[in-house]
Design a protein around this motif. Structure first.
Motif, PDB file in Angstrom:
ATOM      1  N   ALA A  86      39.582  48.742  31.797  1.00 54.01           N
ATOM      2  CA  ALA A  86      39.563  48.629  33.292  1.00 54.01           C
ATOM      3  C   ALA A  86      38.370  47.817  33.876  1.00 54.01           C
ATOM      4  CB  ALA A  86      39.779  49.908  34.089  1.00 54.01           C
ATOM      5  N   GLU A  87      37.225  48.458  32.947  1.00 54.45           N
ATOM      6  CA  GLU A  87      35.927  47.801  33.378  1.00 54.45           C
ATOM      7  C   GLU A  87      35.888  46.273  33.045  1.00 54.45           C
ATOM      8  OE1 GLU A  87      33.557  48.666  34.998  1.00 54.45           O
ATOM      9  OE2 GLU A  87      33.943  50.815  35.568  1.00 54.45           O
ATOM     10  N   LEU A  88      36.496  45.868  31.996  1.00 56.65           N
ATOM     11  CA  LEU A  88      36.581  44.556  31.397  1.00 56.65           C
ATOM     12  C   LEU A  88      37.509  43.820  32.149  1.00 56.65           C
ATOM     13  CD1 LEU A  88      36.246  44.850  27.615  1.00 56.65           C
ATOM     14  CD2 LEU A  88      34.342  43.743  29.068  1.00 56.65           C
ATOM     15  N   GLU A  89      38.746  44.310  32.547  1.00 59.71           N
ATOM     16  CA  GLU A  89      39.748  43.727  33.466  1.00 59.71           C
ATOM     17  C   GLU A  89      39.077  43.493  34.612  1.00 59.71           C
ATOM     18  OE1 GLU A  89      43.230  46.196  32.963  1.00 59.71           O
ATOM     19  OE2 GLU A  89      43.712  45.031  30.950  1.00 59.71           O
ATOM     20  N   ALA A  90      38.441  44.276  35.293  1.00 61.80           N
ATOM     21  CA  ALA A  90      37.802  43.962  36.640  1.00 61.80           C
ATOM     22  C   ALA A  90      36.800  42.686  36.664  1.00 61.80           C
ATOM     23  CB  ALA A  90      37.189  45.242  36.932  1.00 61.80           C
TER      24      ALA A  90
END
Length: 199
Positions: free
Chosen positions: A119-123
């Motif tokens: 989720a952090e990288l996709e954000a």
């Protein structure tokens, strides 16, 4: 038209920011946000250790591959403890590179990386974020994430490793031109990680 090292390095900044965002993730102590089994740890395939220049910081030392080094036009804020590139890789407008940042959150566990990292990288606008098998690196088990990025019209792929010692995690991000397959990326990363020592 040949892009400058500074232009190519701008793409590195996005990978740097992605790692920094991930470094801030945490899960409550004693909890596991993802109930699925953790990826098994594997030892990197036998590869010859990198024999390029040393990269030395206060906490660690490692070597980059032969032919890699430190560009004259490195972005402001980078130094030799954070950023090195393949100096001969100029054909496609993006130089393969490695950068290291120290987590501002202190120690990050593999479970935290794997549960919140996607989720952090996709954000941070990453695509195809994948949790790969953990690896044994620098004397401990490390999570391994891979993802795609685009910056200034240039596409590239990152592989991130999370090396921890003395309660502190250092996020190692390798960035590669498109078309370099996972096996080749893993071999290059393994050659660098094989040289990692704690100071």
């Amino acid at each position: 038209m040949r892009r400058s090292v500074r232009s190519r390095a701008a793409a590195v900044l996005l990978a740097f920011s992605a790692g920094l965002a991930l470094a801030g993730c945490s899960a409550p102590a004693g909890t596991d946000a993802d109930e699925s089994p953790a990826p098994a740890a594997t030892s990197p395939a036998a590869v010859a250790p990198a024999i390029g220049p040393d990269v030395t910081a206060e906490a660690y030392t490692f070597q980059v591959p032969e032919g890699w080094g430190f560009p004259e036009e490195a972005p402001e804020g980078y130094d030799a403890s954070m950023f090195a590139v393949d100096l001969a890789d100029i054909e496609d407008g993006f130089s393969d590179n490695v950068n290291v940042i120290t987590s501002p959150a202190g120690e990050i566990t593999p479970e935290q990386v794997e549960s919140a990292g996607v989720a952090e990288l996709e954000a941070a606008q990453a695509t195809d974020v994948t949790v790969l098998d953990r690896v044994d690196a620098a004397g401990a088990e490390s999570a391994h994430l891979t993802a795609g990025f685009t910056s200034e019209g240039v596409e590239y792929t990152i592989d991130q490793y999370y090396l921890t010692s003395a309660g502190q995690t250092h996020i190692v991000t390798f960035s590669f031109s498109p078309g370099i397959d996972q096996a080749e990326r893993d071999a290059l990363a393994a050659s660098v990680l094989a040289t990692w020592t704690w100071n």
